[in-house]
Design a protein around this motif. Sequence first.
Motif, short mmCIF file in Angstrom:
data_model
loop_
_atom_site.label_atom_id
_atom_site.label_comp_id
_atom_site.label_asym_id
_atom_site.label_seq_id
_atom_site.Cartn_x
_atom_site.Cartn_y
_atom_site.Cartn_z
N SER A 1 2.29 7.40 -7.14
CA SER A 1 0.55 7.24 -7.56
C SER A 1 0.67 8.62 -6.95
CB SER A 1 -0.83 6.32 -7.21
OG SER A 1 -0.96 6.22 -5.67
N GLY A 2 -0.37 9.61 -7.67
CA GLY A 2 -0.62 10.63 -7.35
C GLY A 2 0.47 11.53 -7.56
N ASP B 1 1.50 14.22 -5.61
CA ASP B 1 2.26 14.83 -5.11
C ASP B 1 3.17 13.70 -3.93
OD1 ASP B 1 0.08 13.40 -4.08
OD2 ASP B 1 -0.58 14.61 -2.77
N LYS B 2 4.43 14.41 -3.81
CA LYS B 2 4.98 13.87 -3.04
C LYS B 2 5.10 13.00 -1.91
CE LYS B 2 10.25 13.58 -2.20
NZ LYS B 2 11.89 14.70 -2.88
N PHE B 3 5.09 11.49 -1.48
CA PHE B 3 5.00 11.16 -0.22
C PHE B 3 6.37 10.25 -0.02
CE2 PHE B 3 3.92 7.35 1.45
CZ PHE B 3 3.61 7.56 3.11
N THR B 4 6.97 10.15 1.29
CA THR B 4 7.94 9.85 1.68
C THR B 4 6.97 9.18 2.82
OG1 THR B 4 9.05 11.29 0.97
CG2 THR B 4 10.63 9.70 3.06
N VAL C 1 0.73 -1.43 -0.14
CA VAL C 1 0.14 -0.25 -0.05
C VAL C 1 0.77 1.09 0.30
CG1 VAL C 1 -2.39 1.10 1.62
CG2 VAL C 1 -1.61 -1.64 1.14
N LEU C 2 1.73 1.43 0.52
CA LEU C 2 2.88 2.87 0.73
C LEU C 2 3.69 2.82 -0.51
CD1 LEU C 2 4.42 2.10 3.81
CD2 LEU C 2 2.81 4.16 4.14
N ARG D 1 7.12 9.38 7.34
CA ARG D 1 7.66 9.43 8.07
C ARG D 1 8.19 8.27 9.27
NH1 ARG D 1 5.96 15.06 9.49
NH2 ARG D 1 6.92 16.27 7.61
N THR D 2 6.90 6.63 9.07
CA THR D 2 6.85 6.10 10.63
C THR D 2 8.03 4.84 10.13
OG1 THR D 2 5.02 4.85 9.08
CG2 THR D 2 5.24 7.08 10.95
N ILE E 1 1.74 1.75 -3.64
CA ILE E 1 1.46 2.29 -4.32
C ILE E 1 1.32 4.08 -3.72
CG2 ILE E 1 -1.34 2.72 -4.98
CD1 ILE E 1 -0.83 -0.55 -3.79
N ILE E 2 0.70 4.43 -2.74
CA ILE E 2 1.16 5.76 -2.39
C ILE E 2 2.01 6.86 -2.99
CG2 ILE E 2 -0.97 5.35 -1.07
CD1 ILE E 2 0.64 6.27 1.65
N TYR F 1 9.36 -0.53 5.19
CA TYR F 1 8.81 0.36 4.30
C TYR F 1 9.81 0.32 3.04
CZ TYR F 1 5.21 0.37 7.75
OH TYR F 1 4.24 -1.12 8.52
#
Lengths: 200, 64
Positions: free
Chosen positions: B38-39, B41-44, B31-32, B46-47, B34-35, B51
């Motif tokens: 996709s999209g 915007d940038k996603f990293t 899932v991480l 933090r937790t 995928i996110i 992963y």
Amino acid sequence: VAIPAVTEDAVFLNIPYDKNFERPYLAYIVGLVQLGLEPRVTLGVPGGERRLDRILERIQSCRYSIHDLSRVEVSRRSPRIPRFNTPFELGLTVAWAKLHPNLHTWFVCETERYRVDRSLSDLGGTDPNIHDGTVSGVMRELCNAFVRRNSPRPTQMVKSYRMVARRKEAIMSDAGADSLFEARVFEDLVFAAKALVEAL
Amino acid sequence: MARSVEITTPVPTLDEIGDRLGMSQARRTRVLKIIQNSGTDKFTSRTGGPYVRAGKKVAARKKN
């Protein structure tokens, strides 16, 4: 009958599983997650004799519940019938909370003001949260209902919603689903929402 | 019916949410990914957790 343990931050989400309700549905998921709560739904509860027992157990396991009565119209397709699942589960919840007021607190949401007075007049005297059927309205009403110190503002929650919404197709595709209203998709959305909210 | 309630429970972590949902580590990583992929915007993430970050496996953050 044993009462299931109550999860203090779990919210039973009683909403219509309706294609036209996808945006408010996703808004509820993202908003609740951002408020540090855990949404739970009946998706994935198997049918059969024990379905009702399991739905009741799910309600009982949640400290809070939201019942969205926005879909009171008859269906567009024949046979044109109203849906009773949402008000039925609200009835179960009201009875449960009446018997155990310290274990459960419920909220009613609606799109239209004053409509509940006509659609479910037994609720007279209660004050539903009106979200206008919009994402920002859902976030506003969630913030009104669940007050937490240092909680995000509704505008921040709308931004989070957009981040998740941009990825919903990919999440559905990965799950091989053609609807958001599937158990696996729901779980993935909750997890994705949490990850995206934490990354903000 | 209540008008509002005050929430004082601690905010669950990403791993706690994953545990409650009964998700395997492999599915969480999926899932991480995928996110991340996709999209616009940038996603990293933090937790902690094994992963994927920027295409490479990273070690779980140690809990104090």
